[in-house]
Design a protein around this motif. Structure first.
Motif, PDB file in Angstrom:
ATOM      1  N   ILE A  77       0.654  -1.200   0.037  1.00 53.59           N
ATOM      2  CA  ILE A  77       0.126   0.158  -0.111  1.00 53.59           C
ATOM      3  C   ILE A  77       0.795   1.408  -0.094  1.00 53.59           C
ATOM      4  N   GLU A  78       2.431   1.026  -0.122  1.00 55.13           N
ATOM      5  CA  GLU A  78       2.948   2.153  -0.358  1.00 55.13           C
ATOM      6  C   GLU A  78       4.196   1.747  -1.161  1.00 55.13           C
ATOM      7  N   ARG A  79       4.538   3.100  -1.867  1.00 55.49           N
ATOM      8  CA  ARG A  79       5.584   2.458  -2.892  1.00 55.49           C
ATOM      9  C   ARG A  79       7.150   2.141  -2.068  1.00 55.49           C
ATOM     10  N   THR A  80       7.309   2.783  -0.820  1.00 53.35           N
ATOM     11  CA  THR A  80       8.310   2.253  -0.114  1.00 53.35           C
ATOM     12  C   THR A  80       7.840   2.853   1.300  1.00 53.35           C
ATOM     13  N   THR A  81       8.678   2.385   2.261  1.00 51.70           N
ATOM     14  CA  THR A  81       8.617   2.908   3.695  1.00 51.70           C
ATOM     15  C   THR A  81       9.639   3.634   4.079  1.00 51.70           C
ATOM     16  N   PRO A  82       9.681   5.035   4.004  1.00 53.23           N
ATOM     17  CA  PRO A  82      10.765   5.592   4.398  1.00 53.23           C
ATOM     18  C   PRO A  82      11.174   5.656   5.901  1.00 53.23           C
ATOM     19  N   LEU A  83      12.461   5.191   5.848  1.00 54.76           N
ATOM     20  CA  LEU A  83      13.058   4.715   7.265  1.00 54.76           C
ATOM     21  C   LEU A  83      14.371   5.416   7.519  1.00 54.76           C
ATOM     22  N   THR A  84      14.510   6.140   8.569  1.00 57.77           N
ATOM     23  CA  THR A  84      15.699   6.793   8.892  1.00 57.77           C
ATOM     24  C   THR A  84      16.096   6.144  10.192  1.00 57.77           C
ATOM     25  N   VAL A  85      17.675   5.999   9.813  1.00 60.40           N
ATOM     26  CA  VAL A  85      18.549   5.807  11.420  1.00 60.40           C
ATOM     27  C   VAL A  85      18.530   6.818  12.168  1.00 60.40           C
ATOM     28  N   VAL A  86      18.003   7.227  13.251  1.00 59.26           N
ATOM     29  CA  VAL A  86      18.150   8.308  14.173  1.00 59.26           C
ATOM     30  C   VAL A  86      18.896   7.870  15.331  1.00 59.26           C
ATOM     31  N   ALA A  87      19.685   8.805  15.837  1.00 61.36           N
ATOM     32  CA  ALA A  87      20.403   8.495  17.014  1.00 61.36           C
ATOM     33  C   ALA A  87      20.816   9.749  17.839  1.00 61.36           C
ATOM     34  N   ARG A  88      21.684   9.354  18.794  1.00 65.33           N
ATOM     35  CA  ARG A  88      22.006  10.620  19.733  1.00 65.33           C
ATOM     36  C   ARG A  88      22.879  11.265  19.301  1.00 65.33           C
ATOM     37  N   PRO A  89      22.757  12.743  19.483  1.00 65.83           N
ATOM     38  CA  PRO A  89      23.291  13.634  18.455  1.00 65.83           C
ATOM     39  C   PRO A  89      24.851  13.552  18.180  1.00 65.83           C
ATOM     40  N   GLN A  90      25.488  12.843  19.303  1.00 64.82           N
ATOM     41  CA  GLN A  90      26.936  12.772  19.091  1.00 64.82           C
ATOM     42  C   GLN A  90      27.439  11.608  18.067  1.00 64.82           C
ATOM     43  N   LEU A  91      26.348  10.853  17.691  1.00 67.34           N
ATOM     44  CA  LEU A  91      26.600   9.808  16.787  1.00 67.34           C
ATOM     45  C   LEU A  91      26.249  10.394  15.232  1.00 67.34           C
ATOM     46  N   ARG A  92      27.127  10.284  14.684  1.00 64.22           N
ATOM     47  CA  ARG A  92      27.307  10.819  13.152  1.00 64.22           C
ATOM     48  C   ARG A  92      27.119   9.990  12.081  1.00 64.22           C
ATOM     49  N   ASN A  93      27.248   8.890  11.879  1.00 65.68           N
ATOM     50  CA  ASN A  93      27.066   7.800  10.828  1.00 65.68           C
ATOM     51  C   ASN A  93      26.997   6.286  11.371  1.00 65.68           C
ATOM     52  N   LEU A  94      26.946   5.655  10.355  1.00 67.53           N
ATOM     53  CA  LEU A  94      26.740   4.189  10.817  1.00 67.53           C
ATOM     54  C   LEU A  94      27.792   3.530  11.473  1.00 67.53           C
ATOM     55  N   ALA A 230       4.164  18.651   6.076  1.00 69.92           N
ATOM     56  CA  ALA A 230       5.205  17.905   5.433  1.00 69.92           C
ATOM     57  C   ALA A 230       4.974  16.710   5.419  1.00 69.92           C
ATOM     58  N   VAL A 231       4.560  16.080   6.125  1.00 71.58           N
ATOM     59  CA  VAL A 231       4.325  14.553   6.606  1.00 71.58           C
ATOM     60  C   VAL A 231       3.227  14.110   5.431  1.00 71.58           C
ATOM     61  N   ALA A 232       2.227  14.874   5.226  1.00 75.23           N
ATOM     62  CA  ALA A 232       1.189  14.676   4.487  1.00 75.23           C
ATOM     63  C   ALA A 232       1.704  14.612   3.099  1.00 75.23           C
ATOM     64  N   ASP A 233       2.459  15.577   2.673  1.00 77.06           N
ATOM     65  CA  ASP A 233       3.138  15.722   1.287  1.00 77.06           C
ATOM     66  C   ASP A 233       4.150  14.306   0.992  1.00 77.06           C
ATOM     67  N   ALA A 234       5.050  13.912   2.136  1.00 82.27           N
ATOM     68  CA  ALA A 234       5.693  12.861   1.984  1.00 82.27           C
ATOM     69  C   ALA A 234       5.065  11.473   1.943  1.00 82.27           C
ATOM     70  N   MET A 235       3.805  11.505   2.452  1.00 78.57           N
ATOM     71  CA  MET A 235       3.152  10.438   2.501  1.00 78.57           C
ATOM     72  C   MET A 235       2.539  10.149   1.154  1.00 78.57           C
ATOM     73  N   ALA A 236       2.049  11.274   0.715  1.00 80.84           N
ATOM     74  CA  ALA A 236       1.196  11.207  -0.740  1.00 80.84           C
ATOM     75  C   ALA A 236       2.123  10.920  -1.826  1.00 80.84           C
ATOM     76  N   ALA A 237       3.601  11.153  -1.609  1.00 79.65           N
ATOM     77  CA  ALA A 237       4.491  10.893  -2.705  1.00 79.65           C
ATOM     78  C   ALA A 237       4.835   9.522  -2.723  1.00 79.65           C
ATOM     79  N   GLN A 238       4.553   8.675  -1.971  1.00 81.85           N
ATOM     80  CA  GLN A 238       4.854   7.388  -1.829  1.00 81.85           C
ATOM     81  C   GLN A 238       3.604   6.521  -2.190  1.00 81.85           C
ATOM     82  N   ASN A 239       2.637   7.218  -3.000  1.00 82.16           N
ATOM     83  CA  ASN A 239       1.596   6.372  -3.416  1.00 82.16           C
ATOM     84  C   ASN A 239       1.958   5.322  -4.375  1.00 82.16           C
ATOM     85  N   PRO A 240       1.598   4.097  -4.487  1.00 73.74           N
ATOM     86  CA  PRO A 240       2.200   3.213  -5.101  1.00 73.74           C
ATOM     87  C   PRO A 240       1.625   3.117  -6.534  1.00 73.74           C
ATOM     88  N   ASP A 241       2.281   2.699  -7.695  1.00 75.96           N
ATOM     89  CA  ASP A 241       1.744   2.463  -8.903  1.00 75.96           C
ATOM     90  C   ASP A 241       0.712   1.378  -9.006  1.00 75.96           C
TER      91      ASP A 241
END
Length: 286
Positions: A77-94, A230-241
């Protein structure tokens, strides 16, 4: 018009369900927000719900558990599920996550498999991080903000809420795996076709087409449900084909399991997906 509710569970109300709720011809939906994928599994096994909206990888894991082992994805029901790795601010990369305590829904199924693949690709051995079950996306957000872990995977709107709270967005699943699929509608395959789920899929298809024709209408439906614009627009952009689950996306999920040495690498599209309901009741049209 259908009068009996279809019973569903989800982590966050999906775009197509919000748009479909404005359709006077749509089947009525009784929806509960679940706190974890285990809660979804239990509800499906007990027959308390007709369907759940969840990571398609969960089907692979659930069919390996003690239980009915007849779970299938019937729609995406969506093109992709946008997923972000969120971390404590002192962590900068994987690479900074080596030794970290990562908050997850479940350690062996769901979106965590993509996270583990990302860490492997960044050179981080599986034994050098701790995976702590903390529940669904809202529960993980609350736990991370409360300082109960070092990082987690979050999707809209919780990724932007975490950034506003001073946490760091350090990687995106989509930036690394372009074919990563969106969430699926998952049911148990046992018995005859569930007429209520079929009617819901028809309503979701009508919603999908309306979003294609008028993305602004879709954004308005999401805003009306209490989400930021902003969340609404992002969700609309993931409408599947199409509501048919992506073959490329399913193949990526299997490839991730194979590369990590996880059970389920012997699956194929047919053992994860049953697209017969989309074909019969929706038409699988693009």
């Amino acid at each position: 018009m259908e009068t009996e509710n279809v019973r569903v569970m989800w982590f966050v109300p999906p775009l197509l369900a919000l748009v479909a709720s404005q359709d006077a011809q749509a089947i009525a939906v009784h929806a509960d927000r679940n706190r974890s994928s285990d809660e979804q599994f239990d509800a499906l096994v007990a027959g308390h719900v007709d369907a759940v909206v969840t990571s398609m990888d969960n089907v692979i894991g659930w069919n390996r558990r003690v239980g009915p082992r007849d779970f299938r994805v019937v729609a995406q029901i969506e093109r992709t599920t946008p997923l972000t790795v969120v971390a404590r601010p002192q962590l900068r990369n994987l690479r900074d996550l080596r030794g970290a305590n990562l908050l997850v829904d479940a350690p062996d199924n769901g979106f965590v498999v993509a996270l583990r693949a990302m860490l492997r690709d960044a050179g981080i051995e599986s034994g050098s991080v701790r995976l702590t079950p903390a529940g669904g996306v809202k529960e993980r957000f609350d736990a991370l903000v409360a300082g109960q872990g070092d990082a987690t995977l979050l999707g809209p709107p919780f990724d932007s809420m975490a950034q506003a709270a001073g946490l760091a967005c350090i990687a995106s699943v989509q930036d690394i795996y372009a074919d990563f699929p969106g969430q699926g509608v998952v049911v148990r395959k046992a018995g005859a076709v569930n007429a209520k789920v079929a009617a819901w899929l028809q309503a979701l298809e009508r919603a999908r087409r309306r979003v294609c024709e008028n993305p602004e209408l879709a954004s308005q439906a999401v805003v009306a449900a209490g989400f930021p614009r902003a969340v609404a627009d992002a969700m609309a952009a993931q409408n599947p084909d199409s509501l048919r689950p992506s073959a490329e996306g399913v193949a990526l999920l299997i490839a991730h399991r194979r590369s990590l040495g996880l059970m389920g690498a012997d699956n194929d599209y047919s053992t994860i997906v049953d697209d017969s309901m989309v074909e019969q009741y929706v038409g699988g049209q693009k």
